[in-house]
Enzyme design. Structure first.
Site, short mmCIF file in Angstrom:
data_model
loop_
_atom_site.label_atom_id
_atom_site.label_comp_id
_atom_site.label_asym_id
_atom_site.label_seq_id
_atom_site.Cartn_x
_atom_site.Cartn_y
_atom_site.Cartn_z
N SER A 73 2.30 2.65 11.52
CA SER A 73 1.01 2.47 11.27
C SER A 73 0.80 3.03 9.71
O SER A 73 -0.13 2.70 9.01
CB SER A 73 -0.09 3.07 12.17
OG SER A 73 0.25 4.54 12.07
N LYS A 112 -3.01 9.73 9.82
CA LYS A 112 -3.77 8.77 8.95
C LYS A 112 -4.12 9.24 7.52
O LYS A 112 -3.99 10.50 7.52
CB LYS A 112 -4.94 8.15 9.80
CG LYS A 112 -4.78 7.75 11.24
CD LYS A 112 -4.15 6.44 11.31
CE LYS A 112 -3.61 6.04 12.74
NZ LYS A 112 -2.61 4.79 12.86
#
Length: 221
Positions: A73, A112
């Site tokens: 990701s 993230k």
């Protein structure tokens, strides 16, 4: 005639040890005492070094933790199986990489990038979210309402899941201690588009260093 001769009495030393032997023994005792004192000094230095190491190790574990990337990701910034050093902190800046525990996956850790900070403006149009900094002047149409065709420079537009839409609701700005996060690999990332805003209590810290693999060792940004 019997003759007698006078014998001189033997000299008997006043000490059972001769002077030379006594001096050698004293020198040996002095050397031993010096050696013992040197050993005690070295032992004390060793205790001091061990104490300092213990303090450094304690400070490390109090202020840092390690994490391993699982997934893609964050490609191309981070790759699967990268090992990261994460610094604990209570302040976060835009575009910093953070690790956090998802509210619906207790015990797991996601990495993230912070995109939206407390105070940033939010506007929902169905499942489409417009996000921009509070310092950016909002454009409006003649009716005085928000116009998607005249977005502020730097505004971000993303599509949200129904759960994220529900969590944001009618909020017009990101509340205090909450953040909007995205993965760098937008096409393959579970982030605020699905989970909604995350809170500072979920955040473990800021990613500061990659220590594995060795050919990519260094600071991460």
């Amino acid at each position: 005639m019997n003759q007698t001769t006078e014998r001189k009495p033997k000299k008997v030393p006043t000490s059972g040890v001769r002077p030379k032997k006594r001096n050698r023994r004293l020198k040996q005792e002095i050397r031993q005492r010096k050696q013992q004192e040197q050993q005690r000094r070295e032992l004390r230095r060793g205790y001091v070094v061990l104490g300092l190491l213990a303090v450094l190790v304690l400070l490390f574990f109090l202020n840092f933790r390690t994490r391993q990337v699982d997934g893609v990701s964050m490609v191309p910034t981070l790759a699967d199986n990268d090992r990261l050093l994460v610094r604990r902190t209570e302040t976060f800046a835009r575009y910093e990489l953070i690790t956090f525990e998802p509210a619906d996956k207790v015990g797991e850790s996601y990495v993230k990038r912070i995109i939206g900070l407390p105070g940033d403006r939010l506007h929902l149009d169905g499942n489409r979210l417009y996000l921009y900094e509070a310092t950016t002047k909002q454009q409006t149409n003649q009716a005085g309402t928000f116009s998607a065709e005249q977005l502020p420079d730097g505004a971000l537009t993303v599509l949200l899941s129904p759960e994220a839409v529900q969590s944001i609701g009618t909020q017009t700005e990101i509340p205090a201690n909450q953040y909007f996060v995205l993965g760098d690999n937008r096409g393959n990332s579970r982030d605020s588009r699905e989970m909604g805003l995350i809170t500072s209590n979920q955040i473990e810290g800021v990613v500061v260093f990659r220590y594995f693999p060795l050919n990519h060792i260094g600071r991460v940004s």
